[in-house]
Design a protein around this motif. Sequence first.
Motif, PDB file in Angstrom:
ATOM      1  N   SER A 108       0.833  -1.182   0.000  1.00 44.44           N
ATOM      2  CA  SER A 108       0.000   0.000   0.000  1.00 44.44           C
ATOM      3  C   SER A 108       0.872   1.237   0.000  1.00 44.44           C
ATOM      4  O   SER A 108       1.754   1.385   0.840  1.00 44.44           O
ATOM      5  N   ALA A 109       0.652   2.148  -0.976  1.00 44.05           N
ATOM      6  CA  ALA A 109       1.420   3.372  -1.014  1.00 44.05           C
ATOM      7  C   ALA A 109       1.199   4.193   0.239  1.00 44.05           C
ATOM      8  O   ALA A 109       2.128   4.829   0.771  1.00 44.05           O
ATOM      9  N   THR A 110      -0.015   4.201   0.762  1.00 49.39           N
ATOM     10  CA  THR A 110      -0.298   4.977   1.974  1.00 49.39           C
ATOM     11  C   THR A 110       0.445   4.393   3.167  1.00 49.39           C
ATOM     12  O   THR A 110       1.057   5.111   3.952  1.00 49.39           O
ATOM     13  N   ALA A 111       0.456   3.077   3.277  1.00 50.11           N
ATOM     14  CA  ALA A 111       1.157   2.433   4.387  1.00 50.11           C
ATOM     15  C   ALA A 111       2.645   2.674   4.305  1.00 50.11           C
ATOM     16  O   ALA A 111       3.348   2.677   5.316  1.00 50.11           O
ATOM     17  N   ALA A 112       3.150   2.876   3.082  1.00 49.67           N
ATOM     18  CA  ALA A 112       4.592   3.107   2.932  1.00 49.67           C
ATOM     19  C   ALA A 112       4.967   4.558   3.158  1.00 49.67           C
ATOM     20  O   ALA A 112       6.114   4.968   2.975  1.00 49.67           O
ATOM     21  N   GLY A 113       3.992   5.391   3.543  1.00 55.57           N
ATOM     22  CA  GLY A 113       4.288   6.772   3.876  1.00 55.57           C
ATOM     23  C   GLY A 113       4.110   7.745   2.725  1.00 55.57           C
ATOM     24  O   GLY A 113       4.504   8.909   2.810  1.00 55.57           O
TER      25      GLY A 113
END
Length: 284
Positions: free
Chosen positions: A276-281
């Motif tokens: 997940s791009a969001t989880a990766a910051g």
Amino acid sequence: MSFKVAAVQMCSGVDPAKNADDMARLVREAAAQGAIYIQTPEMTGALQRDRQALKAALRDEANDIVASTARGLAQELGVFIHIGSTAIDVGEGKMANRAFLFGPDGRQIATYDKIHMFDVDLDNGESWRESSAYQPGAAARVVDLPFAKLGFAICYDVRFPHLFRTEAMAGAEILTVPAAFTRQTGEAHWEILLRARAIENGAFLIAAAQAGLHEDGRETFGHSMVIDPWGKVLASAGGRGEAVVVAEIDIAMVHATRAKIPNLKNAREFALDKVSATAAGVAA
């Protein structure tokens, strides 16, 4: 050793007895041209939109007119006959879209039930729900014949490459796609899908098709063909009506092609990671 194969192109109507007669005439023509393996299209026995009328004409495997005709022809002509499929009564209101393979002694060697059901709505307004009437198959099939190992599929199965890969990994040297492709999907995808399945598996591919405007109002694409393991079309038919397509093949080409591009041997198991791009910051 090289040998001849044939794809029989038909325009099946709603009467199974007439279709069986038409099939017999075309099979005899293929045998007269030297083919020892002869394939007919999907739904050789009948193309019938009216499900109630189709069910009324249905027979079980032991009493199906197409299967019994093919059995007798195979023995009479001394050839292998692959009925691409016909509708078979399997009880409880369901049908199977079933392929048959008969040997030169008339023996039934194998059957295959179409696995993937064509449940789609097309842009031109056509709607198909095979699963409402047909019981899907549950097993791929590879048969070891005297001249080659043969893998089975039917029509819509061609869009599921893992089926063909499974058969190729099990040794299939000839892949088969008897079909009744619609004209709309056939114009867009038929040849490219067939050639892709042949290329990615380093196998010959034989596809006998329904062709033309049928009694029930549907229109099928035709263009029955034989393709070599390099993706070259060895022989093909047009898009209208009956035809017999014959090609000479040599199974040695399968092994030569797989040696040049050993993708079956080089295949590896792998895991799938979903990130997940969001989880990766990364800001959304």
